[in-house]
Structure formats: C-alpha cells, structure tokens
Design a protein around this motif. Structure first.
Motif, short mmCIF file in Angstrom:
data_model
loop_
_atom_site.label_atom_id
_atom_site.label_comp_id
_atom_site.label_asym_id
_atom_site.label_seq_id
_atom_site.Cartn_x
_atom_site.Cartn_y
_atom_site.Cartn_z
N VAL A 299 0.84 -1.20 0.00
CA VAL A 299 0.00 0.00 0.00
C VAL A 299 0.88 1.25 0.00
CG1 VAL A 299 -1.68 1.34 1.33
CG2 VAL A 299 -2.00 -1.12 1.06
N LEU A 300 1.89 1.27 0.86
CA LEU A 300 2.77 2.44 0.91
C LEU A 300 3.56 2.61 -0.39
CD1 LEU A 300 4.12 2.19 4.57
CD2 LEU A 300 2.54 3.88 3.64
N SER A 301 3.96 1.51 -0.98
CA SER A 301 4.68 1.55 -2.25
C SER A 301 3.78 2.13 -3.35
CB SER A 301 5.17 0.16 -2.62
OG SER A 301 5.77 0.16 -3.88
N LEU A 302 2.53 1.71 -3.36
CA LEU A 302 1.58 2.22 -4.34
C LEU A 302 1.38 3.73 -4.14
CD1 LEU A 302 -0.41 1.55 -6.64
CD2 LEU A 302 -2.14 1.14 -4.88
N TYR A 303 1.23 4.15 -2.89
CA TYR A 303 1.05 5.57 -2.57
C TYR A 303 2.25 6.38 -3.07
CZ TYR A 303 0.12 9.77 0.20
OH TYR A 303 -0.12 11.06 0.60
N ARG A 304 3.45 5.91 -2.75
CA ARG A 304 4.66 6.61 -3.20
C ARG A 304 4.75 6.62 -4.73
NH1 ARG A 304 7.05 3.77 1.25
NH2 ARG A 304 7.78 2.23 -0.25
N GLY A 305 4.32 5.52 -5.36
CA GLY A 305 4.32 5.46 -6.82
C GLY A 305 3.43 6.52 -7.44
N PHE A 306 2.25 6.73 -6.84
CA PHE A 306 1.35 7.78 -7.33
C PHE A 306 2.00 9.15 -7.19
CE2 PHE A 306 -2.32 4.82 -7.11
CZ PHE A 306 -2.94 5.17 -8.30
N LEU A 307 2.64 9.39 -6.04
CA LEU A 307 3.26 10.69 -5.83
C LEU A 307 4.42 10.91 -6.81
CD1 LEU A 307 3.22 11.00 -1.94
CD2 LEU A 307 1.57 11.88 -3.61
#
Length: 90
Positions: free
Chosen positions: A13-21
């Motif tokens: 989840v955190l990786s996905l969030y960082r990917g979006f940013l």
C-alpha cells in the motif's frame, strides 16, 4: 523509537502511494497538485473505511490502484479522477 514492522500488504500500500506521488511529479504543476490531492484523499478515506482484516478487498484495491498508476504513468494522461468503489461490509 519503537516503530512497528509493517506487513507485506502494508508495504504494498505504501509503495503504491509513493508510486502515485512519483508519477504526479511528471505532470504539469496544476495537474500534479490535483493528483496529489485525489491520491491523498482516496488513501485516507480507504484507511478509515476499509476493515484492515478484509484482505480480499484490500488486494482488490491494490490491483485497481496499480492499474490506475500504470495509466497515470502514460505521457498521454495528464490528470486523475476520483472513483468510489461501493461494496458490502462483509
């Protein structure tokens, strides 16, 4: 500081969030701000509304988010829209 270890799913989840940013950084400033706002709002909303033990639904959201991220990375895409996924609370 006693930081607890994150589960594999939490790391995803955190990786996905960082990917979006990261993907938002490649967009024009106005679009970047809108994308960051939508992403932040969606992740916060889901963190409050989704039962943390509902692994199947969380995995579904991860797959959906990954597809959206792949689309956002395309140079032809300049913005992102917010969607609300409605499911039963089982």
């Amino acid at each position: 500081m006693g930081a607890s270890k994150l589960s594999g799913m939490q790391k995803q989840v955190l990786s996905l969030y960082r990917g979006f940013l990261r993907a938002a950084r490649s967009k024009p400033t106005e679009d970047r701000n809108r994308i960051e706002m939508i992403v932040s709002t969606e992740f916060r909303r889901n963190s409050k509304e989704v039962d943390r033990k509902n692994f199947q639904y969380i995995e579904y959201l991860l797959r959906l988010g990954t597809k959206q991220l792949d689309q956002l990375k395309s140079p032809d895409i300049v913005s992102l829209s917010s969607i609300k996924v409605v499911t039963s609370k089982t």
